[in-house]
Design a protein around this motif. Sequence first.
Motif, PDB file in Angstrom:
ATOM      1  N   PHE A  57       0.845  -1.192   0.000  1.00  0.00           N
ATOM      2  CA  PHE A  57       0.000   0.000   0.000  1.00  0.00           C
ATOM      3  C   PHE A  57       0.879   1.239   0.000  1.00  0.00           C
ATOM      4  O   PHE A  57       1.938   1.260   0.632  1.00  0.00           O
ATOM      5  N   SER A  58       0.413   2.279  -0.657  1.00  0.00           N
ATOM      6  CA  SER A  58       1.203   3.506  -0.734  1.00  0.00           C
ATOM      7  C   SER A  58       1.202   4.282   0.571  1.00  0.00           C
ATOM      8  O   SER A  58       2.039   5.155   0.778  1.00  0.00           O
ATOM      9  N   GLY A  59       0.277   3.988   1.458  1.00  0.00           N
ATOM     10  CA  GLY A  59       0.217   4.684   2.736  1.00  0.00           C
ATOM     11  C   GLY A  59      -1.020   4.275   3.503  1.00  0.00           C
ATOM     12  O   GLY A  59      -1.820   3.436   3.056  1.00  0.00           O
ATOM     13  N   LYS A  60      -1.191   4.875   4.668  1.00  0.00           N
ATOM     14  CA  LYS A  60      -2.308   4.515   5.544  1.00  0.00           C
ATOM     15  C   LYS A  60      -3.649   4.883   4.920  1.00  0.00           C
ATOM     16  O   LYS A  60      -4.635   4.152   5.047  1.00  0.00           O
ATOM     17  N   GLU A  61      -3.710   6.024   4.228  1.00  0.00           N
ATOM     18  CA  GLU A  61      -4.963   6.433   3.590  1.00  0.00           C
ATOM     19  C   GLU A  61      -5.358   5.456   2.496  1.00  0.00           C
ATOM     20  O   GLU A  61      -6.537   5.130   2.330  1.00  0.00           O
ATOM     21  N   ALA A  62      -4.376   4.987   1.725  1.00  0.00           N
ATOM     22  CA  ALA A  62      -4.666   4.013   0.665  1.00  0.00           C
ATOM     23  C   ALA A  62      -5.154   2.704   1.252  1.00  0.00           C
ATOM     24  O   ALA A  62      -6.042   2.048   0.693  1.00  0.00           O
ATOM     25  N   LEU A  63      -4.604   2.320   2.380  1.00  0.00           N
ATOM     26  CA  LEU A  63      -5.026   1.092   3.049  1.00  0.00           C
ATOM     27  C   LEU A  63      -6.478   1.224   3.512  1.00  0.00           C
ATOM     28  O   LEU A  63      -7.298   0.325   3.303  1.00  0.00           O
ATOM     29  N   PRO A 122      -9.354   9.383   0.915  1.00  0.00           N
ATOM     30  CA  PRO A 122      -9.189  10.412  -0.126  1.00  0.00           C
ATOM     31  C   PRO A 122     -10.433  10.522  -1.002  1.00  0.00           C
ATOM     32  O   PRO A 122     -11.126   9.526  -1.263  1.00  0.00           O
ATOM     33  N   GLU A 123     -10.717  11.718  -1.471  1.00  0.00           N
ATOM     34  CA  GLU A 123     -11.983  12.029  -2.124  1.00  0.00           C
ATOM     35  C   GLU A 123     -12.326  11.121  -3.306  1.00  0.00           C
ATOM     36  O   GLU A 123     -13.465  10.649  -3.390  1.00  0.00           O
ATOM     37  N   PRO A 124     -11.416  10.832  -4.234  1.00  0.00           N
ATOM     38  CA  PRO A 124     -11.820   9.966  -5.362  1.00  0.00           C
ATOM     39  C   PRO A 124     -12.317   8.604  -4.895  1.00  0.00           C
ATOM     40  O   PRO A 124     -13.339   8.106  -5.380  1.00  0.00           O
ATOM     41  N   ILE A 129     -16.773   4.670  -3.096  1.00  0.00           N
ATOM     42  CA  ILE A 129     -17.429   3.952  -2.002  1.00  0.00           C
ATOM     43  C   ILE A 129     -18.890   4.355  -1.906  1.00  0.00           C
ATOM     44  O   ILE A 129     -19.787   3.508  -1.800  1.00  0.00           O
ATOM     45  N   ARG A 130     -19.149   5.654  -1.945  1.00  0.00           N
ATOM     46  CA  ARG A 130     -20.522   6.141  -1.869  1.00  0.00           C
ATOM     47  C   ARG A 130     -21.364   5.623  -3.035  1.00  0.00           C
ATOM     48  O   ARG A 130     -22.539   5.262  -2.867  1.00  0.00           O
ATOM     49  N   ARG A 131     -20.762   5.586  -4.217  1.00  0.00           N
ATOM     50  CA  ARG A 131     -21.502   5.100  -5.390  1.00  0.00           C
ATOM     51  C   ARG A 131     -21.852   3.622  -5.217  1.00  0.00           C
ATOM     52  O   ARG A 131     -22.984   3.210  -5.488  1.00  0.00           O
TER      53      ARG A 131
END
Length: 201
Positions: A57-63, A122-124, A129-131
């Motif tokens: 993973f590129s970082g904690k947010e990506a995880l 992250p927003e994208p 997820i919402r979709r």
Amino acid sequence: MRDVTTARTPTRNRGNRRTEILAAAATLFAARGFHGVSIEDIGGAVGVSGPALYRHFSGKEALLAELLLDVSSRLRESAVAAVTSPGSPEDTLDALLNVQITFALEQPALITVHDRELGNVPEPARRQIRRLQRLYVEEWVTVLAELHPACPPPRLRAATHAMFGLLNSTPHSAGELRPEAMRPLLRAMARAAIASIATIG
């Protein structure tokens, strides 16, 4: 001479390791919050160094994003499978209930993480997820509309969200009963909630 029978390939157990990391992260995020957990904490939980996690993973947010994208995608796919299988609307509703109740009983940490940490994705990825979640809800609404054709879609949609709130209470409620006792209780309560949709003006 090197013993090729014991040589590790770069991809050996890679999928399993990734799954282990995601499971450990879900448990830690649920217990201590996203900001209370470091990459080193997650690595330590699966027996690797923190920097080694960057291979996956590129970082904690990506995880965190992958955790919530994965579960949202799996729920939606399971709902599609239920809705497209042969059977009556009642059969399909039973299958949908099984999907959601199984998730609620087996993944309470993910429920907590989603409720508390979605804003840290992250927003994208958050939009994805919402979709996926909206699509999942619409599978339920389609089936409920067949069972309660007189109810307008907004009421069915609101009822679906409310029922999810009931079933997803397991981070707080499931500790009171064993899963084999909790499952029929959740099913009976969800069924009662669904039956009440058409009786409320």
